[in-house]
Design an enzyme around this catalytic site. Structure first.
Site, PDB file in Angstrom:
ATOM      1  N   GLY A  64       2.873 114.473 -26.402  1.00 56.04           N
ATOM      2  CA  GLY A  64       2.582 113.313 -25.520  1.00 56.04           C
ATOM      3  C   GLY A  64       0.963 112.978 -25.980  1.00 56.04           C
ATOM      4  N   CYS A  91       3.757 120.333 -29.899  1.00 57.82           N
ATOM      5  CA  CYS A  91       2.746 119.660 -29.765  1.00 57.82           C
ATOM      6  C   CYS A  91       1.984 119.672 -28.323  1.00 57.82           C
ATOM      7  CB  CYS A  91       2.825 118.232 -30.297  1.00 57.82           C
ATOM      8  SG  CYS A  91       1.356 117.462 -31.130  1.00 57.82           S
ATOM      9  N   TYR A  92       1.799 118.675 -27.793  1.00 50.48           N
ATOM     10  CA  TYR A  92       1.270 118.576 -26.449  1.00 50.48           C
ATOM     11  C   TYR A  92       1.914 119.584 -25.446  1.00 50.48           C
ATOM     12  CZ  TYR A  92      -0.685 117.299 -21.852  1.00 50.48           C
ATOM     13  OH  TYR A  92      -1.342 117.339 -20.688  1.00 50.48           O
ATOM     14  N   HIS A 186       5.734 118.472 -35.521  1.00 45.12           N
ATOM     15  CA  HIS A 186       7.028 117.755 -34.826  1.00 45.12           C
ATOM     16  C   HIS A 186       8.319 118.269 -35.563  1.00 45.12           C
ATOM     17  CE1 HIS A 186       4.930 115.422 -31.952  1.00 45.12           C
ATOM     18  NE2 HIS A 186       3.892 115.397 -32.757  1.00 45.12           N
ATOM     19  N   GLU A 188      11.269 117.227 -34.763  1.00 48.61           N
ATOM     20  CA  GLU A 188      12.341 116.445 -34.300  1.00 48.61           C
ATOM     21  C   GLU A 188      12.438 115.383 -35.311  1.00 48.61           C
ATOM     22  OE1 GLU A 188       9.529 117.081 -32.731  1.00 48.61           O
ATOM     23  OE2 GLU A 188       8.713 115.440 -31.703  1.00 48.61           O
ATOM     24  N   ASP A 244      33.934 101.101 -24.377  1.00 42.84           N
ATOM     25  CA  ASP A 244      33.597 102.044 -23.365  1.00 42.84           C
ATOM     26  C   ASP A 244      34.712 102.206 -22.522  1.00 42.84           C
ATOM     27  OD1 ASP A 244      31.263 101.794 -24.937  1.00 42.84           O
ATOM     28  OD2 ASP A 244      30.250 100.485 -23.607  1.00 42.84           O
ATOM     29  N   LYS A 392      26.395 105.078 -27.911  1.00 45.24           N
ATOM     30  CA  LYS A 392      27.466 104.445 -28.550  1.00 45.24           C
ATOM     31  C   LYS A 392      28.509 105.213 -29.390  1.00 45.24           C
ATOM     32  CE  LYS A 392      29.892 100.700 -27.971  1.00 45.24           C
ATOM     33  NZ  LYS A 392      30.099  99.911 -26.696  1.00 45.24           N
TER      34      LYS A 392
HETATM   35  N1  LIG Z   1      36.132  91.965 -17.858  1.00 44.99           N
HETATM   36  C1  LIG Z   1      36.072  93.022 -17.355  1.00 44.99           C
HETATM   37  N2  LIG Z   1      37.061  93.245 -16.371  1.00 44.99           N
HETATM   38  C2  LIG Z   1      36.809  94.885 -15.892  1.00 44.99           C
HETATM   39  N3  LIG Z   1      35.732  95.348 -16.105  1.00 44.99           N
HETATM   40  C3  LIG Z   1      34.731  95.000 -16.960  1.00 44.99           C
HETATM   41  C4  LIG Z   1      35.014  93.587 -17.444  1.00 44.99           C
HETATM   42  N4  LIG Z   1      33.992  93.651 -18.349  1.00 44.99           N
HETATM   43  C5  LIG Z   1      33.066  94.812 -18.132  1.00 44.99           C
HETATM   44  N5  LIG Z   1      33.750  95.687 -17.402  1.00 44.99           N
HETATM   45  C6  LIG Z   1      33.347  96.936 -16.863  1.00 44.99           C
HETATM   46  O1  LIG Z   1      31.902  97.294 -17.003  1.00 44.99           O
HETATM   47  C7  LIG Z   1      31.603  98.018 -17.776  1.00 44.99           C
HETATM   48  C8  LIG Z   1      30.385  97.816 -18.992  1.00 44.99           C
HETATM   49  O2  LIG Z   1      30.678  96.540 -19.796  1.00 44.99           O
HETATM   50  P1  LIG Z   1      30.410  96.968 -21.447  1.00 44.99           P
HETATM   51  O3  LIG Z   1      30.771  95.639 -22.089  1.00 44.99           O
HETATM   52  O4  LIG Z   1      29.131  97.678 -21.475  1.00 44.99           O
HETATM   53  O5  LIG Z   1      31.444  98.088 -21.770  1.00 44.99           O
HETATM   54  P2  LIG Z   1      33.028  98.080 -22.316  1.00 44.99           P
HETATM   55  O6  LIG Z   1      33.384  96.544 -22.380  1.00 44.99           O
HETATM   56  O7  LIG Z   1      33.576  99.110 -21.985  1.00 44.99           O
HETATM   57  O8  LIG Z   1      32.550  98.438 -23.888  1.00 44.99           O
HETATM   58  P3  LIG Z   1      31.810  97.538 -25.138  1.00 44.99           P
HETATM   59  O9  LIG Z   1      30.431  97.708 -24.687  1.00 44.99           O
HETATM   60  O10 LIG Z   1      32.476  98.127 -26.244  1.00 44.99           O
HETATM   61  O11 LIG Z   1      32.246  96.300 -24.867  1.00 44.99           O
HETATM   62  C9  LIG Z   1      32.943  98.239 -18.586  1.00 44.99           C
HETATM   63  O12 LIG Z   1      32.926  99.519 -19.316  1.00 44.99           O
HETATM   64  C10 LIG Z   1      33.816  97.995 -17.683  1.00 44.99           C
HETATM   65  O13 LIG Z   1      33.948  99.135 -16.758  1.00 44.99           O
HETATM   66  N1  LIG Z   2       1.647 114.569 -30.418  1.00 44.49           N
HETATM   67  C1  LIG Z   2       1.130 115.334 -29.696  1.00 44.49           C
HETATM   68  O1  LIG Z   2       1.722 115.743 -28.748  1.00 44.49           O
HETATM   69  C2  LIG Z   2      -0.239 115.006 -29.343  1.00 44.49           C
HETATM   70  C3  LIG Z   2      -0.859 116.107 -28.163  1.00 44.49           C
HETATM   71  C4  LIG Z   2      -2.377 115.831 -28.052  1.00 44.49           C
HETATM   72  N2  LIG Z   2      -2.490 114.361 -27.391  1.00 44.49           N
HETATM   73  C5  LIG Z   2      -3.086 115.714 -29.171  1.00 44.49           C
HETATM   74  O2  LIG Z   2      -3.813 114.819 -29.745  1.00 44.49           O
HETATM   75  O3  LIG Z   2      -3.228 116.855 -29.716  1.00 44.49           O
END
Ligand SMILES: Nc1ncnc2c1ncn2[C@@H]1O[C@H](COP(=O)(O)OP(=O)(O)OP(=O)(O)O)[C@@H](O)[C@H]1O
Ligand SMILES: NC(=O)CC[C@H](N)C(=O)O
Ligand SMILES: O=c1[nH]c(=O)c2[nH+]cn([C@@H]3O[C@H](COP(=O)(O)O)[C@@H](O)[C@H]3O)c2[nH]1
Ligand SMILES: [Mg+2]
Length: 536
Positions: A64, A91-92, A186, A188, A244, A392
């Site tokens: 942080g 780190c922090y 770090h 990560e 989704d 995703k």
């Molecule tokens: N035309 C629709 N009819 C019914 N539900 C919908 C419709 N469009 C979106 N939704 C709902 O809203 C949600 C979010 O939409 P979003 O477009 O993010 O996801 P997705 O359509 O499932 O996937 P993608 O991101 O690949 O398009 C969907 O998962 C669905 O549940």
């Molecule tokens: N990257 C960090 O977590 C930094 C920690 C703290 N702020 C430092 O400068 O040492």
């Protein structure tokens, strides 16, 4: 009862990450998940009860920007140490842990930033055997990435100094009895070569998390969680045919069979022939019950006269819910009056983060995704959102495991508000029809040239401005279409796709020739940030 899906009793082994504001916090989550362990990140100051309820087998404290010496700088909630699980401070996080247990942290304004080589002289469960290079008799070395000013100069009682650099006397500290560890660098970031190995050691050997965060296990786990949450109740799923909601349909179908009814809403803001295609794919591939609701007039009337992007998103979100409520009544009538208590949606992690409904941080609202920030406050359903914490690419892998057809898995995402946020300003049927045609031409040429699969998302945008053109010696004063194509993995950041000029030219010529109402085509060269992917 508007409730996000409660944390179910059936839990995968999980790591809690507390975020102290580092730029790399999100990367910690990715690395832990990449090593096959579920984790979630919360701000460092979440409620004690949530820390307890999360059920962590280990805790990671992020870095942080603050200094432990600054007044009111963040502190670690003692509940973390009361859990009796291993803790890794980065780190922090390390500095705050050192300070908490009586060590000393030296404040400094000078930053050590970038690559460093540390010498590992001590032994610990976290580090033994992990090294970049070692000559007999000499200390093991690790190439790491540092970004700090402050440093720990005295470890607390019970801790050993494991590693150092010339400018940082305590680069790793460890208390093997309590299983508390601190890394000044770090792990990560990929520049720390053994970073993934160290995090893997922490989550697998020290926290004893099984590597069960794999698509197969995620599917089994989520199906079990859905059975537990839903019992013998009826569920309505908003099905868009996108990745989704299709994955949610597959999960729910496996979990609760015919207690599931899907509703596909044709809101008049869909792409060309999309409604028919979705119904066909689902009838053929999925074997689930799908109701199609034609609600074009309802949506377009509700949107009439509205040009503010957030207002439009909220209207679309609410109209979706109205349609779902009406469908729920019908389903209930057909199933002996059993009330539909659950509404399922394909909400994923980026929808949640960008609508700032996240427990993840104090992010600003960028845009209200219709299915999150656009939901009304008095929602009459309990939400079922089994993908709410997935990225995703994780959803796609899950879809493959569940046996969804690759064509469905590899579709570009299409936002629920659809053309509603791709027609800038007021939405009309005339504009939607023009945009649908332009979009279809763009998609056709992308597919033909092989570029569809090389871009993460591509679409056309309708500009409600007129521009002069010349056709057959005549003047044409007509609308402008923008083309947008991006490359991205997680949709949180994106780069505009470098499509070949020849392809853009073909698309542009076709659009202007085949659609009389368009006089000009532009290509969007903005990346995210600072732009977003959609224009509204
Ligand atoms: N035309 C629709 N009819 C019914 N539900 C919908 C419709 N469009 C979106 N939704 C709902 O809203 C949600 C979010 O939409 P979003 O477009 O993010 O996801 P997705 O359509 O499932 O996937 P993608 O991101 O690949 O398009 C969907 O998962 C669905 O549940
Ligand atoms: N990257 C960090 O977590 C930094 C920690 C703290 N702020 C430092 O400068 O040492
Ligand atoms: O279902 C959705 N409902 C929405 O309201 C919504 N807004 C944006 N998106 C999609 O999210 C991704 C990131 O988009 P932005 O960079 O425009 O925020 C892109 O893939 C967008 O298409 C939405 N999806
Ligand atoms: Mg969609």
């Amino acid at each position: 009862m508007t409730t996000a899906a409660a944390t179910p009793a059936i839990k995968e082994d999980r790591i809690l990450i507390l975020d102290f504001g580092s730029q790399y916090s999100q990367l910690i989550a990715r690395r832990v998940r990449d090593s096959g362990v579920f984790c979630e990140m919360f701000p460092y100051d979440i409620d004690t009860q949530r820390i307890i309820d999360f059920g962590a087998k280990g805790v990671i404290l992020s870095g942080g920007p603050e200094s432990v010496h600054a007044e009111n700088s963040p502190r670690i909630n003692d509940a973390v140490f009361d859990l009796g699980v291993p803790v890794l401070g980065i780190c922090y996080g390390m500095q705050a842990m050192a300070e908490r247990f009586g060590g000393q942290v030296h404040a400094s304004d000078i930053h050590e930033f970038g690559a460093a080589t540390i010498e590992v002289n001590g032994h610990s469960q976290l580090t033994d055997g992990i090294e970049d290079s070692k000559t007999d008799g000499a200390a093991a070395k690790l190439n790491v990435w540092m970004s700090h000013g402050d440093k720990v100069i005295e470890v607390p009682e019970g801790f050993d100094i494991i590693a150092n650099t010339p400018s940082c006397p305590i680069a790793i500290m460890a208390n093997d009895d309590k299983q508390y560890y601190g890394l000044q660098f770090h792990p990560e970031v990929t520049h720390t070569l053994q970073g993934q190995a160290l995090l893997g050691r922490f989550v697998h050997q020290i926290c004893e998390c099984a590597g069960e965060w794999t698509p197969d296990n995620i599917a089994d786990m989520r199906i079990a969680q859905l059975k537990e949450q839903i019992g013998d109740k009826q569920v309505l799923l908003g099905l868009s045919g996108g990745v989704d909601s299709s994955v949610v349909a597959a999960l729910l179908h496996k979990a609760i069979g015919d207690q599931l009814t899907c509703v596909f809403v044709d809101n008049g803001l869909l792409r060309l022939h999309e409604g028919d295609q979705v119904m066909q794919i689902f009838a053929e591939n999925m074997g689930v019950k799908v109701i199609r609701v034609n609600a074009e007039d309802l949506f377009l009337n509700a949107l009439a006269g509205q040009s503010d992007p957030e207002a439009k998103r909220k209207i679309i979100g609410k109209t979706f819910i109205d349609v779902f409520a009406e469908s729920a009544r019908q389903v209930s009538e057909q199933s002996d009056g059993k009330v539909v208590e659950f509404l399922a949606q394909g909400t994923i992690y980026p929808d949640v983060i960008e609508s700032a409904k996240s427990h993840q941080g104090k992010a600003h609202v960028i845009k209200s995704h219709h299915n999150v920030g656009g939901l009304p406050d008095d929602l009459a359903f309990e939400l079922v959102e089994p993908l709410r914490d997935l990225f995703k690419d994780e959803v796609r892998k899950l879809g493959i495991t569940l046996g969804l057809p690759p064509k469905m898995i590899n579709r570009h995402p299409f936002p629920g508000p659809g053309l509603g946020v791709r027609i800038l300003g007021e939405v009309t049927k005339e504009y939607a029809d023009i945009l649908r045609q332009a979009d279809a031409i763009f998609m056709e040429e992308l597919e033909r040239s092989g570029w569809y699969d090389k871009t993460a998302q591509a679409f056309a945008v309708f500009q409600p401005i007129k521009s002069v053109g010349v056709v057959g010696d005549g003047r044409r004063y007509a609308w402008v279409i923008a083309l947008r194509a991006v490359e991205t993995v997680d949709f949180m950041t994106a780069r505009f796709a470098h499509l070949p000029y020849d392809l853009i030219e073909t698309v542009s010529n076709r659009i202007m020739n085949e659609i009389a109402e368009v006089s000009r085509v532009t290509y969007d060269v903005s990346s995210k940030p600072p732009a977003t992917i959609e224009w509204e």
